[in-house]
Design a protein around this motif. Structure first.
Motif, PDB file in Angstrom:
ATOM      1  N   PRO A  60       0.795  -1.228   0.000  1.00 22.87           N
ATOM      2  CA  PRO A  60       0.000   0.000   0.000  1.00 22.87           C
ATOM      3  C   PRO A  60       0.828   1.278   0.000  1.00 22.87           C
ATOM      4  N   ASP A  61       2.137   1.199  -0.198  1.00 21.92           N
ATOM      5  CA  ASP A  61       3.025   2.315   0.119  1.00 21.92           C
ATOM      6  C   ASP A  61       2.961   3.479  -0.847  1.00 21.92           C
ATOM      7  N   ARG A  62       2.661   3.244  -2.129  1.00 22.57           N
ATOM      8  CA  ARG A  62       2.648   4.353  -3.090  1.00 22.57           C
ATOM      9  C   ARG A  62       1.651   4.062  -4.203  1.00 22.57           C
ATOM     10  N   PRO A  63       1.128   5.089  -4.877  1.00 22.04           N
ATOM     11  CA  PRO A  63       0.170   4.860  -5.972  1.00 22.04           C
ATOM     12  C   PRO A  63       0.832   4.096  -7.117  1.00 22.04           C
ATOM     13  N   MET A  64       0.161   3.027  -7.546  1.00 25.14           N
ATOM     14  CA  MET A  64       0.736   2.153  -8.564  1.00 25.14           C
ATOM     15  C   MET A  64      -0.145   2.002  -9.800  1.00 25.14           C
ATOM     16  N   TRP A  65      -1.322   2.593  -9.806  1.00 22.86           N
ATOM     17  CA  TRP A  65      -2.209   2.410 -10.960  1.00 22.86           C
ATOM     18  C   TRP A  65      -3.214   3.558 -11.065  1.00 22.86           C
TER      19      TRP A  65
END
Length: 271
Positions: free
Chosen positions: A217-222
């Motif tokens: 959940p650490d950074r926006p990926m999509w």
């Protein structure tokens, strides 16, 4: 480790979609509507492809599957849009009333495995969504994190549950950062050697019932695009949760997803 992505571009087989049809003819009429195809091609060009061009790890395959009945203008446009991305392979398949959609996709993925006796990473991707420029790199990192799990399981899920929902238009771009697990976007699978499973073998939001899942959940990926041709019946409700894009979000789209919003606006103006 081999990494294979699967993208079904308006593939008109029956099954595996929330919006269903009785016949292949009905499905083609829906998917090949000229306005719908223009929108999907605009999103594919401006939201999907930029990040695949800019991946920090370039060692992957991206299979774009189309029916052999896809209108020629759309097929030619797909070829033009992807000509400069060496990882993209456009695959045409015939479609008939008795064809099982999921089985066809499983066969394509299984044939793409160069060393079936070795572990493989796979992901699925919709033609209107985007992933971060480090998606492939982080999938490979996830496989390393799951090295112990894959020794005891046929497959494990790798789920990036932090991303954006967004709508794109010529004058109005809206977005909201959200946390959603096991979406069709930002979800990968590490598959053991000599295992016949594929990323398409399971309904994406039920993968956790069949295998362990590692979540990041650490950074926006999509970026999940909400548009007029979404298959999900929940898209309209989700659109109501969006807000006009901010300068910070615009910078994040450029840095994390290689998306130029001025280009997005122009692409949708001409769609």
């Amino acid at each position: 480790m081999q990494i294979i992505g699967l993208c079904r571009f308006s593939f008109p087989a029956l099954g595996d979609f929330q919006i269903e049809h009785d016949t292949i003819k009905d499905r083609r009429r829906h998917l090949y509507n000229s306005a719908r195809l223009k929108e999907r091609l605009s999103l594919f060009e401006s939201v999907t492809l930029p990040s695949f061009r800019a991946q920090t790890d370039e060692d992957f395959q991206f299979l774009v599957v189309v029916g052999d009945c896809l209108p020629k203008l759309a097929f030619d446009r797909l070829n033009d849009l992807t000509a400069d991305i060496r990882q993209v392979q456009i695959i045409q398949r015939p479609v008939d009333q008795n064809q099982k959609h999921r089985q066809t996709m499983k066969q394509i993925l299984q044939c793409a495995r160069l060393q079936p006796d070795q572990p493989c990473l796979q992901f699925r991707h919709d033609d209107d969504d985007g992933v971060s420029v480090d998606f492939i790199e982080r999938l490979r990192d996830g496989a390393q994190d799951g090295a112990g799990l894959i020794k005891k399981n046929q497959a494990i899920g790798i789920d990036f549950n932090n991303g954006y929902q967004a709508s794109f238009g010529p004058n109005d771009i809206q977005a909201a950062q959200v946390y959603k697990s096991l979406l069709g976007v930002g979800l990968g699978m590490l598959i053991a050697g000599n295992c016949a499973h594929t990323i398409i073998s399971f309904t994406h939001n039920r993968i956790g019932r069949f295998m362990p899942v590692i979540s990041y959940p650490d950074r926006p990926m999509w970026i999940r695009s909400l548009n007029s041709s979404n298959d999900s019946s929940r898209a309209e409700k989700q659109k109501s949760q969006l807000a006009p894009i901010t300068p910070d979000t615009e910078r994040a789209f450029a840095e994390r997803f290689a998306i130029d919003l001025d280009f997005v606006r122009r692409a949708h103006s001409s769609a």
